[in-house]
Scaffold this active site. Sequence first.
Site, PDB file in Angstrom:
ATOM      1  CG  ASP A1491      -2.144   1.151   0.888  1.00 22.01           C
ATOM      2  OD1 ASP A1491      -2.272   1.415  -0.198  1.00 22.01           O
ATOM      3  OD2 ASP A1491      -2.873   1.311   2.017  1.00 22.01           O
ATOM      4  CD  GLU A1500      -1.116   3.459 -12.901  1.00 18.44           C
ATOM      5  OE1 GLU A1500      -1.076   4.444 -13.479  1.00 18.44           O
ATOM      6  OE2 GLU A1500      -0.243   2.603 -13.069  1.00 18.44           O
TER       7      GLU A1500
END
Length: 1537
Positions: A1491, A1500
Amino acid sequence: MAIDVPGQVSTSLASPVTLVSPASPKVGAVLEANFEELLEDPRVSASTVVEYISSRAKTTSSVYIYDLAEQVGFGTLTKIWSKAQDGTAPVVDLQTRAGAGLGLVGRLSEGTSSDTANGAVLTAFTSPQGLCLMAPALSYLPPATASSRLVIQVPNITPAGETYTLSPTLANFATVLPILPENIVVLASATSQETVHFTQLSYQLSASHVIHIFDHFSSSREVGHATFPLPEKDYGNISVAEAIQHAGYSSFDYVGDAEAHTVVLALNGPLAVAVKAIANKSRHGFAAVSVNVLRPWDEAALRSVLPVTVTTVHVLDDVPNATTKGPLYIDVFSTLLDSINPPTVHSHRITPSQTQVYISQKDSFKEFLATLVPELEDPVPAIMKKLMFFTTPSTTLSNLPLLVEGALSTSRTLSSRLSIDHDVFSKRGGITASRILLAPRSALDSEDFPIPLVLPYDAQTSGEVDFLAIMDQTILKTHSVLKYAKPRSTILIVTTWTAEELFSNLPVQVTRLIVERELRPFIINVTDVAEKLTSAIGQVQDVISNIVAYLAFMRMYLGAAATEENVLTLAIGSYGETVEGVELTKLNSQTWDALEEVLFIEAPAEEKPVELKEFEFNAIAVETDEGDTVVNGARLGSWHDAAKHLLFPTIFAPPTVSTDEEFPQHPSLRPELPERTFLVTCTVNRRLTPKEYDRNVFHLEFNTSGTGLKYAIGEALGVHGWNDNQEVTDFCEWYGVDPNRLITIPVPGSEDKHHTRTVFQALQQQIDLFGRPPKSFYTDLAAYATSQADKYSLQFIGSAEGSSTFKKLSEKDTVTFADVLKLYSSARPGIEVLCELVGDIKPRHYSIASAQSVVGDRVDLLVVTVDWVTPSGSPRYGQCTRYLAGLQIGQKVTVSIKPSVMKLPPNDTQPLIMAGLGTGAAPFRAFLQHKALLQSQGKAIGPVYYYFGSRHQSQEYLYGEEIEAFILDGIITRAGLAFSRDGPPGLKKVYIQHKMLEDAQDLARMLKHDQGVFYLCGPTWPVPDMYEALCGALEKYQGMSKDQAGEYLEGLKEEERWRNGSATSDGSDVGLDLTGGYYDAGDYIKVSFPLSFTLNSICWGGIDFGMGYDLSNQTSYLDNMLRWGLDWLIKMHPNASTLYVEVADTGIDNAYWGGDQNIPGPRPSFQINDTSPGTDAAAGVSAAFASCSYLYYGGTLSPTAIGKSSVNSTAPASLKNTTYADTLLTHAVELYGLAVNASGGMTLYQNSVPEVQDSYASSGYGDELVMAGLWLSLAVNASQNANSTLNITTLSPQQYYSLAESYYSQFDLAGQNSVFNWDDKTAGTYILFAQMSSLGFEGSGNFSQWQTEAERYLDVVVDPSSSKGDASLTKGGLLYYSGDSNDASLNPALNAAMLLTRYVASGLCSSNDKKATYLSFAQSQLDYTLGNNPMFVPYIVGLHPNSPINPHSAMSSGGDDIGQIDTSPPLSQGNTYVLYGAVVGGPDRFDRFFDIRSDWVENEVALDYNAPMLTLTAMHIVTDDIDPYFTQVTAGVQATA
């Protein structure tokens, strides 16, 4: 005075000759000749023959010309022929980049429907450097067949050293030879005859891919060799060794002593030819071996050519550096190691610098060989004569060497060879050196000895040339050329100087050289002679001048045999009694009298020598029929061309198109721009902020009368600004270019339009010299760098590895094109080339600050000057705002109009809520002016709430007096004015969101009940605060929850009552509106190809599980979401033969991190079309249109075979819209036609649009053709059943289906186990074929066949351990495809789950066991995504407390510094805006997830990531009532990665 030239003995070299045509054959002549005539014509070089053979349509399907080939003078003729003659294969231009060759591999992997009986025999032209970049891709080549193979023609010539002198080194090739696959044949030729034969042979080895490397450095470019064709035999059905033997050659050519003890072995090339010539002459236990066939390496053949007497083998290996072990040595050593009495094998590593020594220093190579083999003899006959001519391209005598060689070549006793080289760096305009070697035809051993080794450009020469001619007197003052003359030899100097002027003009060291070597210079003024004999000028006088120079040469060349009568007789025999109306008798007599010897008795007094330059061979020129010269791939025009454009504007100006318009477009007003432009006049330029204030905000007014300019309220004005005068002047001075020089440069995107400007005009008014360069500029500029360091630096920045450096230069240092040129100052392309590399200034758009209904023939702007300081302290200025700030009253400005989303609502009584910061007030001034007009006309207007913010009221209350008047007149109902810096020190600053909170109740009422419209214009940073203010108002005064208020405001956006435009100028560069659509992922590029897959996937899900959208009340959202993407694709397809495939520059976009309001430009639009096609992109978008049209026709494929038996999974009935379906189908049909019938053939779209290579390059197009054909079959069938009014001719459903089947077979799609994603749709075709055949669609094939194929694929998916595919399971259970899952691990797994559930739900399984297995595996992948994974993370943003909070999304993050992605905002805080529902990339192959916002691989978001989740969700709503897995995940319980 007329003189005789005594002391020369007449030999066979001085025998009478017959004059012939003075020039080599033009392109047109080559086209008209047949193959045999070309070979017999000694004026045609072998390189030209190579191009001729390789470009024939009967030989090859397509010719791919890489830029590096044309930069060494190979490929230009092929391009010209492709446009001028039938029977020539189509040509595709390609740029050489990392991964070059993948497009060719893809083409051969899939074939093409447009191939003729020759099939896909592809030809590529590239250089040794280019071949090195292609080599990794060649390992993926499929096996060669008679109808599908690749031939690569490689002209062996390479820029080397810091000065980029051209060299025959193959050093780069040494590093990639070991990785070439075994199915590639590598041929090497060195002589003209070998070059022709091996070229023919490369196309007749029908079972092999072939790389042919030929000597483009010397022999193949020479003029003077007549050749003969390859013997007519069958070369295709035998081995390579047999084919070579049938052609009269062998894999290894042995020359020398039959019982040699020492052998020198080299790859066939100039040095190998020299070694063989020396060995043939010397014998004495010495022999040479040239390697003609490098691959396949024939060990038996090498052992067989070496006599048993050999004890030592010396291997010459081209290598990049002395530490690299040569691959040729390795091959030879391993071959001879197992011999009974193996000889000693020595490696000699020849670096590029060593090669340069051998070709530029007389006898240096022979001296090297003498260290290996003593007592070597010189193979060059003593009787050989050497001639050298120096000219410049500007002289009318530049073709004289060709005339001389042509005359000498007709002798039966003489052999003549001519080599022409160019130096474009050391003298402005360039210098041409021509070397002619003459030898008796009996001296056959010298026939192919490389000219550069016989007569090199040796800076230390003591004089080798028997006859030297200088055709341009200026060369004598700049270059050291007389040193090439042999002592006591004659020199011809064509000059306007007298004898006295010659003496005074020559540098002192040149005069001394003449005296020391007893040289005999002769001068003649050919122009003066021509003018005396003819009053004609231009071409006639040029012809006469050439004849005069030729006669002068003949007199000096014939020596003692030269009499006036003899020379005249020879000339009349060739040209007749007259030339251009002038009697040859007079010509010869005048020449005889004008030729004057200049006597140098003694050296001049001591003077400081002038530094003279050396001639260096660094360019190859190709002449075209049009009279253009293409040098190193760049087409050069002369100043004469530019002058003609200015002197004869009625001829060369763009034609005025006949029109009924009252104010037609002026044809000379920015003709390169597709949009309508207007020339307006500045009437007001007034600063609104005080002079001492640090921000210059100014008001502009332009008079538009007589222009026809019309604009609507809220639209934007595109200003075509100019660069700063002084900056342009300074740049011209630094670059060393005359600002007043005239240049003619091509219009971008057009082959037939040109501008003529002075350099200053071009750089000031047109070229974006001070704009920000994209990444590709660095790569393009590298080709012109003469410094090795600069070249490597530019190539690095332009490569994938240099992304961080590029981002720093682009975003932090904000370098301009001019800055880059100064940083890497050795890269100096010619000014015309530079203009093409940089491109045009793009218009900057400003919101119009006036209402035309009020101000009439006037347009107003509100502008703030943009300036900043870089980290290094350099000032920077916005190009256009700087231009506007300096406008003078009366100055003309070119402008255009850009539509905007900032439009007034249809009902004048609807409330307006306007929020603007700074210059964001501009469009609201127009709104208010219009409202005031309506009120003055007695019309009712609704309430207007105006919020404006700036720092200080006294300094930046923009249009303050007007605003106050609007308040007093009641136009503005409520004004919320926030001046953040005017409050008492220490108190909280007041912004416009605070003023909005004061009016919260009114705002909530107007938005909820009165159809109020909210507008925002200006910087984006306050958007979240204003959004929260409005949410709070709705919560407090309309009883909504926070989530309901957010959803309501989102609904306002759907209803276009929340106005916030983004990238509203997209398409302006091509005159189209390409706004709208979706940004592809976490950035701001828009790409058609991946979007088409996303829409296709979602529509397919809507067809199969549409009821899931109905049951969850999501159908209207589905409709809006699809139309937003489809409508944009419709814009991207403006006509039948054009599809725009990308909007934005990937390099610029990757360097930006921030909101969607300040996206940097330019944002160019890239297209494919009929001549520059993209089969994959056209077919992919066609499939999207066709599948979605089937959805909107109400089509269905299968009943639901699992779960709730009462629920039918048809497309939502409420979505049916025949009219919209007809529109989509029309575009689908047109694009499929473009995909299969483009005149440019079938090709991957990145071949036509290289800009997509780094973002969404495609690997093939067979799958798209099949998928589109199937959906078109369904959609056309549905249109017929729906009684649509489709206004386009289509094939029948059966014909589209048959095409799909044909392409499926042609591209060999059966048996694949590849991932299903945006690039590869093959697996999807299995399922769709099965669905269609199961329902009995007419002509849809045998269901059992497709069931078997689909289940073969799906069985491998659910059991990746079977090792039949490329997939495996992670320890946590995620389906992971090596390679494809590395960049987004969840997407392949979710797509597989989608296919599995679709197959099962369609009732297609052959057994209940398979049904259970497929469902179970699909569920496991979905559950993994929703939290059943080792990290306990549901990988959907905003779904769960454990979900990712830092998705890689510029628009979601809230940050604006690309260098602080992970710290602004902090990762612990998460993104500023929650991107609800977005699926992230996913964990790594070890199930770890971190993360981290900057980790685009894992975090993404992208359109295609979400597509399968929509279908899976709709399916579960239809088939079961089980809660999704994330509901079982405990909040806060997460594993540590």
